[in-house]
Design a protein around this motif. Structure first.
Motif, mmCIF file in Angstrom:
data_model
loop_
_atom_site.group_PDB
_atom_site.id
_atom_site.type_symbol
_atom_site.label_atom_id
_atom_site.label_comp_id
_atom_site.label_asym_id
_atom_site.label_seq_id
_atom_site.Cartn_x
_atom_site.Cartn_y
_atom_site.Cartn_z
ATOM 1 N N PHE A 1 -4.186 -2.422 4.723
ATOM 2 C CA PHE A 1 -3.565 -1.169 5.161
ATOM 3 C C PHE A 1 -2.574 -0.720 4.090
ATOM 4 N N ARG A 2 -2.624 0.526 3.758
ATOM 5 C CA ARG A 2 -1.694 1.058 2.759
ATOM 6 C C ARG A 2 -1.001 2.309 3.295
ATOM 7 N N LEU A 3 0.261 2.414 2.987
ATOM 8 C CA LEU A 3 1.035 3.567 3.447
ATOM 9 C C LEU A 3 1.259 4.504 2.268
ATOM 10 N N HIS A 4 0.892 5.756 2.458
ATOM 11 C CA HIS A 4 1.098 6.741 1.396
ATOM 12 C C HIS A 4 1.523 8.056 2.033
ATOM 13 N N GLN A 5 2.703 8.500 1.722
ATOM 14 C CA GLN A 5 3.270 9.734 2.282
ATOM 15 C C GLN A 5 3.180 9.746 3.811
ATOM 16 N N GLN A 6 3.707 8.698 4.415
ATOM 17 C CA GLN A 6 3.786 8.543 5.881
ATOM 18 C C GLN A 6 2.437 8.323 6.551
ATOM 19 N N ARG A 7 1.341 8.404 5.803
ATOM 20 C CA ARG A 7 0.021 8.188 6.395
ATOM 21 C C ARG A 7 -0.445 6.773 6.109
ATOM 22 N N CYS A 8 -1.126 6.200 7.082
ATOM 23 C CA CYS A 8 -1.615 4.834 6.911
ATOM 24 C C CYS A 8 -3.119 4.860 6.635
ATOM 25 N N TYR A 9 -3.512 4.191 5.594
ATOM 26 C CA TYR A 9 -4.924 4.183 5.199
ATOM 27 C C TYR A 9 -5.495 2.781 5.334
ATOM 28 N N TYR A 10 -6.720 2.736 5.800
ATOM 29 C CA TYR A 10 -7.450 1.476 5.908
ATOM 30 C C TYR A 10 -8.413 1.472 4.730
ATOM 31 N N VAL A 11 -8.175 0.585 3.792
ATOM 32 C CA VAL A 11 -8.878 0.692 2.513
ATOM 33 C C VAL A 11 -9.241 -0.688 1.961
ATOM 34 N N ARG A 12 -10.296 -0.751 1.182
ATOM 35 C CA ARG A 12 -10.671 -2.019 0.531
ATOM 36 C C ARG A 12 -9.638 -2.359 -0.524
ATOM 37 N N LEU A 13 -9.322 -3.628 -0.630
ATOM 38 C CA LEU A 13 -8.255 -4.057 -1.551
ATOM 39 C C LEU A 13 -8.565 -3.654 -2.990
ATOM 40 N N SER A 14 -9.830 -3.798 -3.376
ATOM 41 C CA SER A 14 -10.206 -3.458 -4.750
ATOM 42 C C SER A 14 -9.958 -1.976 -5.025
ATOM 43 N N LEU A 15 -10.247 -1.160 -4.009
ATOM 44 C CA LEU A 15 -10.044 0.282 -4.161
ATOM 45 C C LEU A 15 -8.549 0.613 -4.205
ATOM 46 N N ALA A 16 -7.787 -0.084 -3.368
ATOM 47 C CA ALA A 16 -6.336 0.146 -3.338
ATOM 48 C C ALA A 16 -5.724 -0.213 -4.688
ATOM 49 N N PRO B 1 2.162 -1.457 0.755
ATOM 50 C CA PRO B 1 1.681 -2.131 1.969
ATOM 51 C C PRO B 1 2.643 -1.868 3.128
ATOM 52 N N LEU B 2 2.246 -2.215 4.322
ATOM 53 C CA LEU B 2 3.104 -1.986 5.481
ATOM 54 C C LEU B 2 4.138 -3.097 5.606
ATOM 55 N N THR B 3 5.279 -2.773 6.217
ATOM 56 C CA THR B 3 6.259 -3.812 6.525
ATOM 57 C C THR B 3 5.835 -4.480 7.835
ATOM 58 N N GLU B 4 6.567 -5.522 8.169
ATOM 59 C CA GLU B 4 6.204 -6.274 9.381
ATOM 60 C C GLU B 4 6.282 -5.398 10.637
ATOM 61 N N GLU B 5 7.360 -4.638 10.676
ATOM 62 C CA GLU B 5 7.579 -3.747 11.828
ATOM 63 C C GLU B 5 6.456 -2.730 11.949
ATOM 64 N N GLU B 6 6.106 -2.150 10.809
ATOM 65 C CA GLU B 6 5.058 -1.121 10.801
ATOM 66 C C GLU B 6 3.706 -1.714 11.196
ATOM 67 N N THR B 7 3.436 -2.919 10.700
ATOM 68 C CA THR B 7 2.166 -3.583 11.043
ATOM 69 C C THR B 7 2.081 -3.803 12.540
ATOM 70 N N LYS B 8 3.201 -4.228 13.102
ATOM 71 C CA LYS B 8 3.235 -4.493 14.542
ATOM 72 C C LYS B 8 2.961 -3.210 15.329
ATOM 73 N N THR B 9 3.614 -2.128 14.925
ATOM 74 C CA THR B 9 3.423 -0.831 15.606
ATOM 75 C C THR B 9 1.971 -0.379 15.508
ATOM 76 N N LEU B 10 1.426 -0.536 14.314
ATOM 77 C CA LEU B 10 0.047 -0.095 14.093
ATOM 78 C C LEU B 10 -0.937 -0.902 14.948
ATOM 79 N N PHE B 11 -0.781 -2.206 14.941
ATOM 80 C CA PHE B 11 -1.694 -3.062 15.701
ATOM 81 C C PHE B 11 -1.554 -2.817 17.203
ATOM 82 N N ALA B 12 -0.321 -2.598 17.638
ATOM 83 C CA ALA B 12 -0.096 -2.329 19.063
ATOM 84 C C ALA B 12 -0.831 -1.062 19.487
#
Lengths: 196, 187
Positions: free
Chosen positions: B42-57, B3-14
């Motif tokens: 949101f999931r981070l995998h190899q520097q890429r951020c994915y928007y994914v359903r929790l069940s799928l993640a 999952p994203l950290t707080e900082e990363e979430t903030k950057t992404l939402f901004a």
């Protein structure tokens, strides 16, 4: 060279401790009177420098030890840069945000921030627009004034010309061609006369 | 994958908030009202951020890291300096929640899809009261999202612009699916 060195080293201890009189060291020390006389000096000498060093040490101890903060050393001038240094007592690793509530709060903060930014941008743009409009209106007004003034002078000139033409109607054509001040027609009149 | 950290979430939402309005919160809303209902994360995998359903993640956890290529919708990439860069793959999500829009005429579609900026002559329609340097979503005249960018001028200023003047700087367009085919999904 080597034996003399050993003798000097050994002689210090041998003179006091060795009880064997027949030994080489004892014989040497007895025969060498000059060395004996030097011995007490050499013995007395070492404590003096020791004392001096100890006094120096006490002086050094007395000197104030400054902390890094007191010396005003720039924060970045360190072995570990200030940004890299990790706070002590804090847990290592990342803190993930995965629950909905905390994500929502972050989102709300970010959204409010962006909203404010957009609002201020809009305000600024509107103000700039207003200023621009005002400047435009001002320029237009000035243009109008200038035009009116020009028209006025034109009218004045026309009136003057009319008056002049009324005075001597014969030279109407000449006056029209030149269309300048009231004095010129007189000069022109002379010219026409000369040509005629 | 994490999952994203707080900082990363903030950057992404901004970053996302540049293009979207308040409806962005629907992005992480639960799909139904149940207690254990599925939701998007949101999931981070190899520097890429994915928007994914929790069940799928959760299912994707069973795939080893180096074998997992992609999951859900890729939103973009985190740079090494911690900034976020949106990819064209985020367009369906952005277009759903778009705040400001620009519609491009048919004669301007191809220049935009080939990577050009949008000139005033090609603009068919635009959202009113749009400030300068604001993220906008670019649509064709029949409301098909083509890409996104940032405005070069505010709407009021753009009106006074000459036809060849740039109104919107391109950031991503659908042509990237072909142009950046090699690097878009795998680094």
């Amino acid at each position: 060279m080597a034996p003399s060195r050993t003798s000097t080293v050994k002689s210090k201890h041998a003179a006091n401790k060795s009880g064997i009189r027949n030994s080489k060291t004892s014989t040497r020390s007895q025969s060498d009177g000059v060395v004996k006389s030097k011995k007490p000096k050499s013995k007395g000498a070492p404590p003096k420098p020791q004392k001096s060093t100890s006094t120096l040490a006490t002086l050094k101890k007395k000197r104030r030890v400054y902390t890094e903060k007191e010396l005003n050393i720039p924060a970045l001038n360190m072995i570990t840069p200030i940004g890299v240094e990790k706070p002590k007592g804090k847990k290592k690793g990342k803190i993930f945000v995965d629950d909905r509530e905390s994500m929502m709060t972050i989102l709300a903060i970010v959204n409010a921030d962006k909203e404010g930014q957009i609002e201020s941008k809009m305000m600024k743009a509107r103000q700039m627009e207003e200023i621009r409009e005002a400047r435009k209106a001002d320029a237009e007004k000035r243009q109008e004034l200038r035009k009116a003034k020009l028209d006025e002078t034109k009218e004045g000139m026309r009136k003057k010309r009319k008056r002049a033409s009324m005075g001597d109607g014969e030279k109407k054509e000449n006056v029209r061609s030149e269309a300048a001040s009231g004095t010129k027609p007189l000069k022109l009149k002379k010219k026409t006369v000369s040509f005629a | 994958m994490r999952p994203l950290t707080e900082e990363e979430t903030k950057t992404l939402f901004a970053k996302l908030a540049n293009y979207t309005g308040n409806s962005l919160k629907n992005l992480i809303a639960p799909l139904d009202n149940g207690a254990n209902s599925d939701r998007y994360v949101f999931r981070l995998h190899q520097q890429r951020c994915y928007y994914v359903r929790l069940s799928l993640a959760n299912l994707a956890v069973s795939v080893s890291r180096d074998k997992l290529l992609s999951l859900g919708t890729c939103l973009g990439k985190f740079t090494k300096t911690g900034k976020f860069r949106l990819h064209i793959t985020a367009l369906p999500i952005l277009s759903e929640h778009a705040r400001y829009k620009v519609w491009v005429k048919a004669n301007g579609e191809m220049p935009f899809l080939y990577g050009g900026h949008i000139v005033k002559a090609h603009v068919g329609r635009w959202s009113e009261d749009c400030p300068e340097h604001q993220g906008v979503i670019v649509y064709s005249m029949n409301d098909t999202p083509l890409g996104f960018g940032v405005t070069a001028r505010s709407t009021a200023e753009a009106r006074r612009l000459d036809p060849t003047g740039i109104t919107c700087f391109r950031q991503a367009d659908c042509g990237e699916y072909l142009r950046d085919e090699d690097s878009l999904f795998a680094s």
